[in-house]
Structure formats: structure tokens, C-alpha cells
Design a protein around this motif. Structure first.
Motif, PDB file in Angstrom:
ATOM      1  N   GLY A 159       0.821  -1.214   0.000  1.00 33.06           N
ATOM      2  CA  GLY A 159       0.000   0.000   0.000  1.00 33.06           C
ATOM      3  C   GLY A 159       0.853   1.261   0.000  1.00 33.06           C
ATOM      4  O   GLY A 159       0.575   2.217  -0.731  1.00 33.06           O
ATOM      5  N   GLU A 160       1.910   1.266   0.799  1.00 32.26           N
ATOM      6  CA  GLU A 160       2.808   2.422   0.843  1.00 32.26           C
ATOM      7  C   GLU A 160       3.505   2.617  -0.497  1.00 32.26           C
ATOM      8  O   GLU A 160       3.660   3.751  -0.967  1.00 32.26           O
ATOM      9  N   GLN A 208       4.137   5.689  -5.522  1.00 36.24           N
ATOM     10  CA  GLN A 208       4.199   5.696  -6.981  1.00 36.24           C
ATOM     11  C   GLN A 208       3.159   6.638  -7.592  1.00 36.24           C
ATOM     12  O   GLN A 208       3.425   7.299  -8.597  1.00 36.24           O
ATOM     13  N   LEU A 209       1.981   6.704  -7.007  1.00 38.68           N
ATOM     14  CA  LEU A 209       0.909   7.528  -7.570  1.00 38.68           C
ATOM     15  C   LEU A 209       1.040   9.009  -7.216  1.00 38.68           C
ATOM     16  O   LEU A 209       0.462   9.854  -7.888  1.00 38.68           O
ATOM     17  N   THR A 210       1.796   9.331  -6.162  1.00 40.73           N
ATOM     18  CA  THR A 210       1.848  10.717  -5.698  1.00 40.73           C
ATOM     19  C   THR A 210       3.244  11.324  -5.678  1.00 40.73           C
ATOM     20  O   THR A 210       3.371  12.530  -5.514  1.00 40.73           O
ATOM     21  N   ASN A 211       4.278  10.514  -5.773  1.00 41.44           N
ATOM     22  CA  ASN A 211       5.658  10.982  -5.624  1.00 41.44           C
ATOM     23  C   ASN A 211       5.952  11.531  -4.236  1.00 41.44           C
ATOM     24  O   ASN A 211       6.914  12.277  -4.051  1.00 41.44           O
ATOM     25  N   GLN A 220       7.613  10.469   2.076  1.00 42.16           N
ATOM     26  CA  GLN A 220       7.307   9.945   3.414  1.00 42.16           C
ATOM     27  C   GLN A 220       5.824   9.600   3.484  1.00 42.16           C
ATOM     28  O   GLN A 220       4.981  10.483   3.433  1.00 42.16           O
ATOM     29  N   VAL A 221       5.519   8.319   3.600  1.00 45.02           N
ATOM     30  CA  VAL A 221       4.125   7.887   3.690  1.00 45.02           C
ATOM     31  C   VAL A 221       4.020   6.691   4.615  1.00 45.02           C
ATOM     32  O   VAL A 221       4.914   5.843   4.658  1.00 45.02           O
ATOM     33  N   ARG A 222       2.954   6.654   5.379  1.00 45.05           N
ATOM     34  CA  ARG A 222       2.625   5.501   6.197  1.00 45.05           C
ATOM     35  C   ARG A 222       1.192   5.107   5.870  1.00 45.05           C
ATOM     36  O   ARG A 222       0.319   5.962   5.781  1.00 45.05           O
ATOM     37  N   VAL A 223       0.997   3.823   5.681  1.00 42.91           N
ATOM     38  CA  VAL A 223      -0.349   3.285   5.565  1.00 42.91           C
ATOM     39  C   VAL A 223      -0.570   2.463   6.821  1.00 42.91           C
ATOM     40  O   VAL A 223       0.189   1.543   7.114  1.00 42.91           O
ATOM     41  N   ARG A 224      -1.568   2.819   7.575  1.00 43.73           N
ATOM     42  CA  ARG A 224      -1.921   2.086   8.792  1.00 43.73           C
ATOM     43  C   ARG A 224      -3.102   1.182   8.472  1.00 43.73           C
ATOM     44  O   ARG A 224      -4.040   1.595   7.790  1.00 43.73           O
ATOM     45  N   ILE A 272      -6.782  11.510  -7.546  1.00 43.98           N
ATOM     46  CA  ILE A 272      -5.720  10.692  -6.974  1.00 43.98           C
ATOM     47  C   ILE A 272      -6.282   9.782  -5.880  1.00 43.98           C
ATOM     48  O   ILE A 272      -5.953   8.595  -5.818  1.00 43.98           O
ATOM     49  N   MET A 273      -7.145  10.327  -5.019  1.00 49.37           N
ATOM     50  CA  MET A 273      -7.724   9.519  -3.945  1.00 49.37           C
ATOM     51  C   MET A 273      -8.578   8.380  -4.511  1.00 49.37           C
ATOM     52  O   MET A 273      -8.556   7.266  -3.977  1.00 49.37           O
ATOM     53  N   ASN A 274      -9.310   8.633  -5.580  1.00 47.71           N
ATOM     54  CA  ASN A 274     -10.108   7.576  -6.198  1.00 47.71           C
ATOM     55  C   ASN A 274      -9.211   6.458  -6.726  1.00 47.71           C
ATOM     56  O   ASN A 274      -9.517   5.275  -6.555  1.00 47.71           O
ATOM     57  N   THR A 275      -8.103   6.832  -7.356  1.00 46.27           N
ATOM     58  CA  THR A 275      -7.166   5.839  -7.884  1.00 46.27           C
ATOM     59  C   THR A 275      -6.509   5.059  -6.747  1.00 46.27           C
ATOM     60  O   THR A 275      -6.417   3.827  -6.802  1.00 46.27           O
ATOM     61  N   ILE A 276      -6.064   5.760  -5.706  1.00 45.50           N
ATOM     62  CA  ILE A 276      -5.451   5.105  -4.550  1.00 45.50           C
ATOM     63  C   ILE A 276      -6.450   4.147  -3.900  1.00 45.50           C
ATOM     64  O   ILE A 276      -6.115   3.000  -3.585  1.00 45.50           O
ATOM     65  N   THR A 277      -7.675   4.617  -3.714  1.00 41.03           N
ATOM     66  CA  THR A 277      -8.708   3.784  -3.094  1.00 41.03           C
ATOM     67  C   THR A 277      -8.953   2.518  -3.904  1.00 41.03           C
ATOM     68  O   THR A 277      -9.011   1.420  -3.353  1.00 41.03           O
ATOM     69  N   GLU A 278      -9.055   2.671  -5.202  1.00 42.07           N
ATOM     70  CA  GLU A 278      -9.281   1.520  -6.080  1.00 42.07           C
ATOM     71  C   GLU A 278      -8.143   0.501  -5.931  1.00 42.07           C
ATOM     72  O   GLU A 278      -8.379  -0.697  -5.774  1.00 42.07           O
ATOM     73  N   LYS A 279      -6.905   0.987  -5.971  1.00 40.20           N
ATOM     74  CA  LYS A 279      -5.743   0.091  -5.887  1.00 40.20           C
ATOM     75  C   LYS A 279      -5.635  -0.574  -4.512  1.00 40.20           C
ATOM     76  O   LYS A 279      -5.347  -1.771  -4.416  1.00 40.20           O
TER      77      LYS A 279
END
Length: 85
Positions: free
Chosen positions: A14-15, A20-23, A26-30, A52-59
Motif C-alpha cells: 500500500g505504501e 508511486q501515484l503521488t511521488n 514519506q508515507v505511512r499506511v496504517r 488521486i484519492m479515487n485511484t489510490i482507493t481503487e488500488k
């Protein structure tokens, strides 16, 4: 929550997807009971537009998360310890 190899793999993947989608560097997925909570630096939150959020959510749903949200408070190291208390 129990930590399992499956959850850790899903979080790591997920991270990678978010990076990759946002460049964003620093990211954390909890994983909070199957919901992906995305934490990034507060100044970067505005770059997460609806598209972007729709694409992230889908993935992220494709890899097993039931829901996805961005943490409006931003990324803070050790934050999960506070949430768990």
C-alpha cells in the motif's frame, strides 16, 4: 490488533502504491481493522485531490483494504502508539 505477515505485506505494498501515484517520499499506511489510513506530511495532504484519492482507493481495495482515508493530521512517527492507547 494482531500483526501478521499478510497485514505487513499489504501495508508495505500500500505504501509503495501511494508513493508511486503521488511521488510523496514519506508515507505511512496504517491498517486499522482493514481500513487503510494514509499518513503523509501535512503540507502534502493538499496534493491528494479527488482523482488521486479515487485511484489510490481503487488500488488499495484491490489488495484487500475495505476502505481508505487520509489522515488530516498528517504523518507523525509513533502515532499509532497514541491511537492504540
Amino acid at each position: 490488533q494482531r500483526v501478521t505477515a499478510e497485514k505487513l505485506t499489504r501495508i508495505e505494498f500500500g505504501e509503495t502504491i501511494v508513493k508511486q501515484l503521488t511521488n510523496v517520499k514519506q508515507v505511512r499506511v496504517r491498517d486499522l481493522n482493514g481500513c487503510a489510513k494514509i499518513e503523509v506530511e501535512k503540507v502534502m495532504i493538499s496534493s491528494f485531490n479527488e482523482t488521486i484519492m479515487n485511484t489510490i482507493t481503487e488500488k488499495l481495495k484491490m489488495i484487500g483494504f475495505s476502505a481508505v482515508e487520509i489522515d488530516k493530521d498528517g504523518y507523525k512517527p509513533g502515532k499509532i502508539n497514541v491511537i492504540a492507547d
